[in-house]
Design an enzyme around this catalytic site. Structure first.
Site: not given
Ligand SMILES: O=C(CCC(O)(O)[C@H](Cc1ccccc1)NC(=O)c1ccccc1)N[C@@H](Cc1ccccc1)C(=O)O
Ligand SMILES: [Zn+2]
Length: 543
Positions: A292, A320
């Site tokens: 991530h 994101e």
């Protein structure tokens, strides 16, 4: 930089690119506040954030070691391993005593000053200011519509998990028709339930997809985790991490030093210095988080040569979604086997359902939480949730969207939103809800490019088995979108990669469809009640 519109009447300019640059540059944000108010707002946010970063709780039990526990890794390890409901209740309550309760007195002034800044930017309130980057004037109704498309799937997972927890803990702790007590869900905020996978998965006999033990047996270190993550990106013909990344990132919790451990990625806007700060433990969840964070860095690297003002995500949700999209390939048993983190894989129906369930405990479960975080803050900024009902409205939303309840009575002496980093760190959250929807659109598009998904025959190569690893086709398509940064409206970036210009829940729903069918049958078999009801009071005044 402050651009005088009178000197540059940019809204009259013809060139769309120059006009866009001026428009983005002219947003002042909190800098529009007078000096003293800006200083006050900065002081409040850094006070809230440092209080959160230093928070520790007393160890459970009456041993006299009076050791204190931090969220990472101590409390998370307890949430991962403990099934002692009193220990789980202890850490749940104590964390809120150490964070939210202490932060509550600062929050109202933070709200007031944030709204003042928004109004100075010509927005009615900070909620409108926060969602400006999504470039549609019906953004909030669109989010509600997306949630309504997902809700039937969430109800099925909720009912199934509630039953499994009822089997484990019994009727004194949990009912089969009511909301689920929040401390039983393996996460401090009940935002993702993947830690429950071990003892709730549909086919328990099948060996579990648990790479953590393999990582430990193979002497993985935090650095090795990031090196393996980097290799996935370079296998797609995306960029490697620059040398400065390895020199300057903080990939482990420095012992002794106080540090806000919440993971983050940093762009120093010099086209060279990019860093991650993460208090990494050697386990699979942190391995996924590493992807991530590296997704943010990859975005930085791809847009690093654009004009400064365009070095941003197409919208906040895109930023994101990059790492998480890659992680959808990394998490597959096929890929984990390929990189030696899974002994073998069985491609049976049961293994498929188990896998979709494990991913669903993260991705599907997260959606109501990802939505309500800013539903609550939008109501606060709009004055619909006033200071005297901060906690009451929070628990009304947790009940209504997540179907959970607190393990102990909550009152307006508490401030449970303040137990979550993003509330005290002034970080908007709808970006993650948007990310969890669009990452399945990105994943589907990339899998098509990698010839591992055929939209005309979706079951021939199931999307949840797709692993784009080493596909230059997929990597180049991803790169073309990433390189745009925020130089084009996000609809254009979305269209470049997926052919669509909208957020669309269908790729997510198609991905989980086999699980949805299984859950419907299973819940019908056990006569599970879908949804939740309670006659317990949710709101209590300050005592
Ligand atoms: O907060 C994060 C990961 C941290 C971050 O990478 O999103 C970080 C948050 C942050 C930290 C400090 C200041 C601002 C934001 N975001 C970044 O580092 C970031 C964001 C945008 C551009 C560049 C970097 N994840 C969320 C949701 C989530 C996402 C994915 C998996 C699990 C959970 C959470 O933990 O609740
Ligand atoms: Zn992030």
């Amino acid at each position: 930089m402050w651009v005088e519109t009178v000197k540059y009447p940019w809204s009259t300019y013809k060139d769309p690119d120059i006009k866009r640059q001026f428009k983005l540059m002219s947003v002042l944000g909190t800098d529009a506040l007078p000096e003293d108010k800006l200083k006050k707002l900065d002081e409040i946010v850094s006070a809230m954030e440092s209080l959160y970063g230093r928070a520790t709780i007393p160890e459970y039990g009456d041993n006299n070691l009076n050791r204190t526990l931090s969220l990472e890794p101590d409390i998370n390890d307890i949430l991962d391993k403990s099934t002692d409901v009193n220990e789980l209740k202890h850490v749940w309550v104590q964390w809120r005593e150490a964070t939210g309760k202490k932060i509550r007195p600062m929050y109202a002034e933070y709200v007031k000053l944030s709204n003042e800044a928004a109004r100075l930017n010509n927005y009615t309130d900070n909620a409108e200011f926060w969602i400006r980057g999504y470039d549609v004037d019906d953004f909030r109704p669109r989010m509600e519509h997306l949630w309504n498309q997902i809700k039937p799937l969430y109800l099925q997972i909720h009912a199934y998990v509630r039953r499994k927890l009822w089997e484990l803990y019994g009727s004194s702790v949990i009912t089969r028709r009511g909301p689920i007590p929040a401390h039983l869900l393996g996460d401090m905020w009940a935002q993702s339930w993947e830690r429950l996978d071990d003892f709730t998965r549909p086919y328990p006999t099948i060996d579990d997809v648990n790479p953590t033990s393999a990582m430990i047996n193979q002497n993985y270190t935090p650095k090795k985790m990031f090196k393996v993550a980097e290799e996935f990106f370079t296998s797609l013909n995306l960029s490697a991490m620059p040398q400065t990344f390895w020199e300057k990132s903080i990939l482990e919790k420095p012992n002794g030093r106080d540090l806000v451990c919440h993971a983050s990625a940093w762009d120093f806007y010099d086209s060279n210095d990019f860093r991650i700060k993460q208090c990494t433990s050697v386990n699979f969840m942190d391995f996924i988080t590493a992807h991530h964070e590296m997704g943010h860095i990859q975005y930085f690297l791809q847009y690093k040569d654009l004009p400064f003002i365009y070095r941003d995500g197409a919208n906040e949700g895109f930023h994101e979604a990059i790492g998480d999209t890659i992680a959808l390939s990394v998490s597959t048993p096929k890929h984990l086997h390929k990189i030696g983190l899974l002994p073998k894989t069985s491609r049976t129906y049961e293994a498929d359902i188990n896998y979709l369930y494990k991913i669903g405990l993260d991705k599907v479960v997260f959606l109501p939480f990802g939505y309500l975080m800013d539903l609550w803050r939008w109501n606060v900024f709009k004055g619909l949730t006033t200071e005297d009902q901060y906690n009451c409205d929070w628990w009304k939303l947790k009940y209504s969207y997540q179907g959970i309840e607190p393990p102990v009575t909550r009152t307006e002496n508490d401030f449970d939103p303040g137990s979550k980093y993003h509330i005290v760190g002034n970080v908007p959250y709808i970006r993650y809800f948007v990310s969890y929807i669009v990452q399945f659109q990105f994943h589907q598009a990339l899998c098509e490019k990698a010839d591992q998904f055929d939209p005309k025959n979706p079951t021939s190569k199931p999307l949840h088995e797709c692993d784009i690893y080493q596909s230059k086709n997929a990597g180049n398509a991803f790169k073309d979108m990433l390189k745009l940064g925020s130089s084009k409206p996000w609809f254009d970036a979305m269209e470049l990669l997926t052919g669509q210009r909208e957020m669309d829940a269908r790729p997510l729903l198609n991905y989980f469809n086999p699980l949805y069918e299984w859950l419907k049958n299973e819940n019908k078999r056990t006569g599970e009640h879908l949804g939740w009801e309670t006659n317990k009071k949710i709101c209590f005044k300050k005592d």
